[in-house]
Design a protein around this motif. Sequence first.
Motif, PDB file in Angstrom:
ATOM      1  N   SER A  58       7.460  16.399  -4.875  1.00 14.77           N
ATOM      2  CA  SER A  58       8.081  17.552  -5.532  1.00 14.77           C
ATOM      3  C   SER A  58       8.407  18.682  -4.558  1.00 14.77           C
ATOM      4  O   SER A  58       8.992  19.679  -4.943  1.00 14.77           O
ATOM      5  CB  SER A  58       7.158  18.095  -6.633  1.00 14.77           C
ATOM      6  OG  SER A  58       5.909  18.464  -6.083  1.00 14.77           O
ATOM      7  N   GLY A  59       8.039  18.525  -3.310  1.00 15.09           N
ATOM      8  CA  GLY A  59       8.326  19.558  -2.324  1.00 15.09           C
ATOM      9  C   GLY A  59       8.755  18.933  -1.017  1.00 15.09           C
ATOM     10  O   GLY A  59       9.128  17.758  -0.965  1.00 15.09           O
ATOM     11  N   LYS A  60       8.688  19.707   0.061  1.00 16.85           N
ATOM     12  CA  LYS A  60       9.146  19.206   1.356  1.00 16.85           C
ATOM     13  C   LYS A  60       8.154  18.242   2.000  1.00 16.85           C
ATOM     14  O   LYS A  60       8.518  17.403   2.812  1.00 16.85           O
ATOM     15  CB  LYS A  60       9.413  20.377   2.303  1.00 16.85           C
ATOM     16  CG  LYS A  60      10.586  21.254   1.871  1.00 16.85           C
ATOM     17  CD  LYS A  60      10.818  22.382   2.853  1.00 16.85           C
ATOM     18  CE  LYS A  60      12.010  23.236   2.425  1.00 16.85           C
ATOM     19  NZ  LYS A  60      12.254  24.364   3.365  1.00 16.85           N
ATOM     20  N   GLU A  61       6.869  18.360   1.627  1.00 15.98           N
ATOM     21  CA  GLU A  61       5.859  17.527   2.272  1.00 15.98           C
ATOM     22  C   GLU A  61       5.900  16.094   1.776  1.00 15.98           C
ATOM     23  O   GLU A  61       6.186  15.828   0.605  1.00 15.98           O
ATOM     24  CB  GLU A  61       4.459  18.107   2.016  1.00 15.98           C
ATOM     25  CG  GLU A  61       4.177  19.395   2.770  1.00 15.98           C
ATOM     26  CD  GLU A  61       2.727  19.822   2.627  1.00 15.98           C
ATOM     27  OE1 GLU A  61       1.987  19.208   1.842  1.00 15.98           O
ATOM     28  OE2 GLU A  61       2.343  20.773   3.320  1.00 15.98           O
ATOM     29  N   PHE A 124       1.695   3.721   0.680  1.00 15.27           N
ATOM     30  CA  PHE A 124       3.137   3.970   0.703  1.00 15.27           C
ATOM     31  C   PHE A 124       3.347   5.472   0.853  1.00 15.27           C
ATOM     32  O   PHE A 124       2.449   6.268   0.585  1.00 15.27           O
ATOM     33  CB  PHE A 124       3.799   3.510  -0.602  1.00 15.27           C
ATOM     34  CG  PHE A 124       3.725   2.041  -0.851  1.00 15.27           C
ATOM     35  CD1 PHE A 124       4.577   1.164  -0.193  1.00 15.27           C
ATOM     36  CD2 PHE A 124       2.810   1.514  -1.751  1.00 15.27           C
ATOM     37  CE1 PHE A 124       4.524  -0.204  -0.426  1.00 15.27           C
ATOM     38  CE2 PHE A 124       2.746   0.148  -1.990  1.00 15.27           C
ATOM     39  CZ  PHE A 124       3.603  -0.715  -1.323  1.00 15.27           C
ATOM     40  N   LYS A 125       4.549   5.846   1.271  1.00 17.94           N
ATOM     41  CA  LYS A 125       4.897   7.263   1.385  1.00 17.94           C
ATOM     42  C   LYS A 125       6.069   7.584   0.473  1.00 17.94           C
ATOM     43  O   LYS A 125       6.998   6.786   0.353  1.00 17.94           O
ATOM     44  CB  LYS A 125       5.271   7.608   2.838  1.00 17.94           C
ATOM     45  CG  LYS A 125       4.120   7.516   3.818  1.00 17.94           C
ATOM     46  CD  LYS A 125       4.576   7.885   5.218  1.00 17.94           C
ATOM     47  CE  LYS A 125       3.433   7.804   6.217  1.00 17.94           C
ATOM     48  NZ  LYS A 125       3.863   8.159   7.597  1.00 17.94           N
ATOM     49  N   VAL A 126       6.003   8.758  -0.158  1.00 24.07           N
ATOM     50  CA  VAL A 126       7.122   9.233  -0.966  1.00 24.07           C
ATOM     51  C   VAL A 126       7.403  10.698  -0.618  1.00 24.07           C
ATOM     52  O   VAL A 126       6.532  11.409  -0.116  1.00 24.07           O
ATOM     53  CB  VAL A 126       6.861   9.117  -2.487  1.00 24.07           C
ATOM     54  CG1 VAL A 126       6.705   7.679  -2.906  1.00 24.07           C
ATOM     55  CG2 VAL A 126       5.648   9.937  -2.904  1.00 24.07           C
ATOM     56  N   SER A 127       8.623  11.109  -0.876  1.00 28.59           N
ATOM     57  CA  SER A 127       9.008  12.510  -0.714  1.00 28.59           C
ATOM     58  C   SER A 127      10.013  12.831  -1.802  1.00 28.59           C
ATOM     59  O   SER A 127      10.365  11.976  -2.626  1.00 28.59           O
ATOM     60  CB  SER A 127       9.623  12.743   0.672  1.00 28.59           C
ATOM     61  OG  SER A 127      10.844  12.032   0.801  1.00 28.59           O
ATOM     62  N   GLU A 130      12.906  10.570  -1.077  1.00 29.68           N
ATOM     63  CA  GLU A 130      12.614   9.138  -0.935  1.00 29.68           C
ATOM     64  C   GLU A 130      11.552   8.713  -1.950  1.00 29.68           C
ATOM     65  O   GLU A 130      10.366   8.631  -1.626  1.00 29.68           O
ATOM     66  CB  GLU A 130      12.152   8.815   0.491  1.00 29.68           C
ATOM     67  CG  GLU A 130      13.232   9.058   1.537  1.00 29.68           C
ATOM     68  CD  GLU A 130      12.768   8.674   2.935  1.00 29.68           C
ATOM     69  OE1 GLU A 130      11.554   8.483   3.138  1.00 29.68           O
ATOM     70  OE2 GLU A 130      13.622   8.572   3.818  1.00 29.68           O
ATOM     71  N   PRO A 131      11.963   8.451  -3.181  1.00 24.85           N
ATOM     72  CA  PRO A 131      11.014   8.016  -4.204  1.00 24.85           C
ATOM     73  C   PRO A 131      10.664   6.536  -4.036  1.00 24.85           C
ATOM     74  O   PRO A 131      11.294   5.819  -3.259  1.00 24.85           O
ATOM     75  CB  PRO A 131      11.773   8.248  -5.508  1.00 24.85           C
ATOM     76  CG  PRO A 131      13.212   8.089  -5.126  1.00 24.85           C
ATOM     77  CD  PRO A 131      13.324   8.594  -3.715  1.00 24.85           C
ATOM     78  N   GLU A 132       9.660   6.109  -4.768  1.00 18.42           N
ATOM     79  CA  GLU A 132       9.287   4.695  -4.831  1.00 18.42           C
ATOM     80  C   GLU A 132       9.221   4.292  -6.303  1.00 18.42           C
ATOM     81  O   GLU A 132       8.856   5.098  -7.165  1.00 18.42           O
ATOM     82  CB  GLU A 132       7.910   4.449  -4.203  1.00 18.42           C
ATOM     83  CG  GLU A 132       7.906   4.421  -2.689  1.00 18.42           C
ATOM     84  CD  GLU A 132       8.330   3.074  -2.109  1.00 18.42           C
ATOM     85  OE1 GLU A 132       8.770   2.198  -2.878  1.00 18.42           O
ATOM     86  OE2 GLU A 132       8.227   2.904  -0.886  1.00 18.42           O
ATOM     87  N   VAL A 133       9.585   3.035  -6.570  1.00 17.54           N
ATOM     88  CA  VAL A 133       9.453   2.488  -7.920  1.00 17.54           C
ATOM     89  C   VAL A 133       8.547   1.265  -7.844  1.00 17.54           C
ATOM     90  O   VAL A 133       8.803   0.340  -7.064  1.00 17.54           O
ATOM     91  CB  VAL A 133      10.829   2.109  -8.522  1.00 17.54           C
ATOM     92  CG1 VAL A 133      10.647   1.544  -9.925  1.00 17.54           C
ATOM     93  CG2 VAL A 133      11.749   3.320  -8.548  1.00 17.54           C
ATOM     94  N   TRP A 153      -3.817   9.817  -4.012  1.00 19.26           N
ATOM     95  CA  TRP A 153      -2.770  10.333  -3.130  1.00 19.26           C
ATOM     96  C   TRP A 153      -3.333  11.392  -2.187  1.00 19.26           C
ATOM     97  O   TRP A 153      -4.362  12.023  -2.475  1.00 19.26           O
ATOM     98  CB  TRP A 153      -1.614  10.929  -3.939  1.00 19.26           C
ATOM     99  CG  TRP A 153      -2.026  12.106  -4.782  1.00 19.26           C
ATOM    100  CD1 TRP A 153      -2.507  12.081  -6.064  1.00 19.26           C
ATOM    101  CD2 TRP A 153      -2.037  13.488  -4.387  1.00 19.26           C
ATOM    102  NE1 TRP A 153      -2.804  13.341  -6.495  1.00 19.26           N
ATOM    103  CE2 TRP A 153      -2.532  14.240  -5.485  1.00 19.26           C
ATOM    104  CE3 TRP A 153      -1.680  14.168  -3.229  1.00 19.26           C
ATOM    105  CZ2 TRP A 153      -2.678  15.620  -5.451  1.00 19.26           C
ATOM    106  CZ3 TRP A 153      -1.822  15.557  -3.184  1.00 19.26           C
ATOM    107  CH2 TRP A 153      -2.310  16.260  -4.285  1.00 19.26           C
ATOM    108  N   THR A 154      -2.643  11.589  -1.061  1.00 19.19           N
ATOM    109  CA  THR A 154      -2.955  12.681  -0.136  1.00 19.19           C
ATOM    110  C   THR A 154      -1.651  13.282   0.353  1.00 19.19           C
ATOM    111  O   THR A 154      -0.629  12.588   0.461  1.00 19.19           O
ATOM    112  CB  THR A 154      -3.778  12.205   1.078  1.00 19.19           C
ATOM    113  OG1 THR A 154      -3.094  11.131   1.722  1.00 19.19           O
ATOM    114  CG2 THR A 154      -5.162  11.747   0.679  1.00 19.19           C
TER     115      THR A 154
END
Length: 198
Positions: A58-61, A124-127, A130-133, A153-154
Amino acid sequence: MTAQPYTWESPCGQHYLIDKPPAQVSPPPLERDAPAWVAASGAVSAREQYVTLTLQGSGKETVVLDGLTVRTAGKRAPLARNDYAMGYPGVGCGAGVRTRSFSVALDAARPAVVPAAGQATFPFKVSESEPEVFYIKADASAYDVSWYLELAWTSGSRSGTLTVDNHGTPFRTSGNNGRPGYEFPLGGDGWVKAGTTS
């Protein structure tokens, strides 16, 4: 995060258990209308439940998804209800393994989220960009199982756990072995016993 608890892996593969006779059950819905149909019918996913989980920052991180855990909220004998098949006999149905597919064996003493063969697993990483399904197929044959998922999550110095369920209530999947089965013929006007259409 959004969870769609009534996704269909294939139109012909999804079954629901409903405590009503065929004359009181409306025709199979389109997949997008399945949640409303399930609610109106008092239906419970039979044998398999296919959950689509969409995750996005939901943000830049960047957010690191560390793991997905199954929690069972109850295990009972399978429901003694009629089994209604979605889709229409005689119409071709197909499905393939989608990217980020996982399975959960709800009958196991300690169910776990298992990636499909050859696919990556956590983390996995999301931003935001760059979402993941994730596609999660849970199956039950010996029990009627209430269950939910916990996503760890972290992000930087922050961490937490998200509960993944059906809008505040557990998902529910029941075995359907030996239950009376019904299907809705294409062009028909009512449910008929499974296997009686050509």
